[in-house]
Design a protein around this motif. Sequence first.
Motif, short mmCIF file in Angstrom:
data_model
loop_
_atom_site.label_atom_id
_atom_site.label_comp_id
_atom_site.label_asym_id
_atom_site.label_seq_id
_atom_site.Cartn_x
_atom_site.Cartn_y
_atom_site.Cartn_z
N THR A 217 7.75 38.38 60.93
CA THR A 217 8.47 38.69 62.16
C THR A 217 9.97 38.77 61.93
O THR A 217 10.68 39.48 62.63
CB THR A 217 8.17 37.63 63.24
OG1 THR A 217 8.40 36.32 62.70
CG2 THR A 217 6.73 37.73 63.71
N GLY A 218 10.47 38.08 60.90
CA GLY A 218 11.89 38.16 60.58
C GLY A 218 12.31 39.52 60.09
O GLY A 218 13.50 39.86 60.12
N ASP A 219 11.33 40.33 59.64
CA ASP A 219 11.63 41.68 59.15
C ASP A 219 11.19 42.75 60.15
O ASP A 219 11.11 43.93 59.82
CB ASP A 219 10.92 41.93 57.82
CG ASP A 219 11.47 41.08 56.69
OD1 ASP A 219 12.68 40.79 56.72
OD2 ASP A 219 10.70 40.72 55.78
N GLY A 257 3.61 26.28 56.53
CA GLY A 257 4.90 26.61 55.96
C GLY A 257 5.16 28.10 55.85
O GLY A 257 6.25 28.51 55.45
N GLY A 258 4.15 28.91 56.18
CA GLY A 258 4.32 30.35 56.11
C GLY A 258 5.02 30.90 57.33
O GLY A 258 5.42 30.15 58.23
N SER A 259 5.18 32.22 57.35
CA SER A 259 5.87 32.89 58.46
C SER A 259 4.86 33.57 59.38
O SER A 259 3.80 34.02 58.93
CB SER A 259 6.85 33.94 57.91
OG SER A 259 7.80 33.35 57.06
N SER A 260 5.20 33.66 60.66
CA SER A 260 4.38 34.43 61.58
C SER A 260 4.56 35.91 61.25
O SER A 260 5.58 36.33 60.68
CB SER A 260 4.78 34.15 63.02
OG SER A 260 6.15 34.44 63.23
N THR A 261 3.56 36.72 61.59
CA THR A 261 3.59 38.13 61.22
C THR A 261 3.18 39.02 62.39
O THR A 261 2.60 38.56 63.37
CB THR A 261 2.62 38.42 60.04
OG1 THR A 261 1.29 38.07 60.44
CG2 THR A 261 3.01 37.62 58.81
N ILE A 262 3.49 40.31 62.26
CA ILE A 262 3.00 41.32 63.19
C ILE A 262 2.27 42.38 62.38
O ILE A 262 2.52 42.56 61.19
CB ILE A 262 4.14 41.98 64.00
CG1 ILE A 262 5.19 42.60 63.06
CG2 ILE A 262 4.79 40.99 64.93
CD1 ILE A 262 6.23 43.45 63.77
N ASP A 263 1.33 43.06 63.04
CA ASP A 263 0.57 44.12 62.39
C ASP A 263 1.37 45.41 62.38
O ASP A 263 1.91 45.82 63.42
CB ASP A 263 -0.76 44.36 63.10
CG ASP A 263 -1.73 43.20 62.94
OD1 ASP A 263 -1.68 42.55 61.88
OD2 ASP A 263 -2.53 42.96 63.86
N VAL A 264 1.42 46.05 61.23
CA VAL A 264 2.05 47.37 61.10
C VAL A 264 1.06 48.28 60.38
O VAL A 264 0.48 47.89 59.35
CB VAL A 264 3.37 47.30 60.30
CG1 VAL A 264 3.94 48.69 60.07
CG2 VAL A 264 4.38 46.43 61.02
N SER A 287 15.64 49.98 55.48
CA SER A 287 16.39 49.00 56.26
C SER A 287 17.67 49.61 56.85
O SER A 287 18.08 49.25 57.94
CB SER A 287 16.73 47.78 55.41
OG SER A 287 17.44 48.14 54.25
N ARG A 288 18.29 50.52 56.13
CA ARG A 288 19.45 51.23 56.67
C ARG A 288 19.77 52.43 55.79
O ARG A 288 19.34 52.53 54.64
CB ARG A 288 20.67 50.32 56.76
CG ARG A 288 21.18 49.80 55.44
CD ARG A 288 22.53 49.12 55.60
NE ARG A 288 22.97 48.48 54.38
CZ ARG A 288 24.24 48.24 54.09
NH1 ARG A 288 25.18 48.59 54.93
NH2 ARG A 288 24.58 47.63 52.96
N ARG A 289 20.52 53.37 56.36
CA ARG A 289 21.00 54.54 55.62
C ARG A 289 22.51 54.61 55.76
O ARG A 289 23.03 54.52 56.88
CB ARG A 289 20.38 55.83 56.15
CG ARG A 289 20.93 57.10 55.49
CD ARG A 289 20.48 58.34 56.22
NE ARG A 289 19.07 58.59 55.99
CZ ARG A 289 18.60 59.33 54.98
NH1 ARG A 289 19.44 59.88 54.11
NH2 ARG A 289 17.32 59.53 54.84
N VAL A 290 23.21 54.73 54.63
CA VAL A 290 24.67 54.94 54.67
C VAL A 290 24.94 56.38 54.26
O VAL A 290 24.27 56.92 53.38
CB VAL A 290 25.40 53.95 53.75
CG1 VAL A 290 25.29 52.54 54.29
CG2 VAL A 290 24.86 53.99 52.33
N LYS A 291 25.89 56.99 54.92
CA LYS A 291 26.14 58.41 54.72
C LYS A 291 27.43 58.67 53.96
O LYS A 291 28.43 57.99 54.17
CB LYS A 291 26.18 59.13 56.07
CG LYS A 291 24.86 59.10 56.83
CD LYS A 291 24.94 59.92 58.11
CE LYS A 291 23.60 59.95 58.83
NZ LYS A 291 23.66 60.77 60.07
N ASP A 292 27.35 59.66 53.08
CA ASP A 292 28.53 60.20 52.40
C ASP A 292 29.33 59.11 51.69
O ASP A 292 30.53 58.93 51.92
CB ASP A 292 29.42 60.93 53.42
CG ASP A 292 30.38 61.91 52.74
OD1 ASP A 292 30.02 62.44 51.67
OD2 ASP A 292 31.47 62.14 53.29
#
Length: 352
Positions: A217-219, A257-264, A287-292
């Motif tokens: 879920t953090g991602d 100790g694991g992380s909660s998740t979502i289905d993708v 995660s992101r795009r930087v231009k030029d």
Amino acid sequence: MKRRKGLLLTGAAVITAGGLVAAFVTVGDGAAEEAAPKAAAPATTPIGKGDLVDTTAVDGTLTYAGEHVIKSGASGTVTALPKEGRVIRRGRALVRIDRKPQVLMYGTVPLYRTLQLGVSGGPDVKQLESNLKALGYGDGMTVDDTFTYATQQAVIDWQDAVGHTETGAVDQSQVTFLPAAVRVADLGAAVGDSVNPGQKVFTGSGTGRVVQVDLDTGDSTLARKGAAVTVELPGGKVVKGKISMVGTTAKAPAQEGGSSTIDVEIKLTGKNTGQFDQAPVRVNLRSRRVKDVLHVPIEALLALSEGGYGVEIVENGKARLVGVKTGAYGGGRVEISGQGLAEGMQVGVPAT
């Protein structure tokens, strides 16, 4: 190089891409001067300029889209079953009970009643007529929501061809409607078993290839429906895909100790994805795009002893070290910025 007298001198050194030592001398007022190496690096590459996509790799599972439970429409003995992995298309038998085929036809509405002369007012009639036409029956039949004499004759011709008693009526023992072709995933019965209507025969899936990801879920901000991704298949081949579904309900951690998740879910757009089912894959999410921006291969970066990074600029057979600020990473390259840098400048890289 001239120095001002009476100021404290300190030194720092870094190994360059060519294996040479570049010295930086820092004077007491904070200014920095550079002593260039005597020779250039053995290999160089130009500084590039353009868009750079920063990605995050996550684990996924390659499988087939959708799930269908195929049930018997008749009472009797299973006399034939398809093999696991086989794809069954319109007009073919899903199972044979007492040697009579239960045939796949395409449609979204289940066969909930017996279709026979005089029945009208439902999409199931139109589904049947459309399939009969597609299979080559009912030349004089109109595809609509009314079961006419022409429909009855088309049914009789079809029943004669596939081995059913020629009644002119269709029920669940003869036809199963599914949206598309189905792949046999897991058999739930065996030849020789006695079955009743509604009993599971096998579990099927669609024929399209998808990747399922349990995303932390953090991602979750990395997953956006419709976003393009790349998937590394078993064996190293990389194919393209698009995120087709992002879950909205978080699942509890699989272990303490694991992380909660979502289905993708990711629909693959590339071809030749192989026949593996439930195979582990790596998914690259943007995660992101930087231009030029200016960018160089990651291996061109040099760790400076005083912290940070630099690149080795090679000009006229000589090399000089320039400190840089790094930005986005993507595709094996890294964004850089710094004074005097420009597209096309040659930077040192390790020899290959």
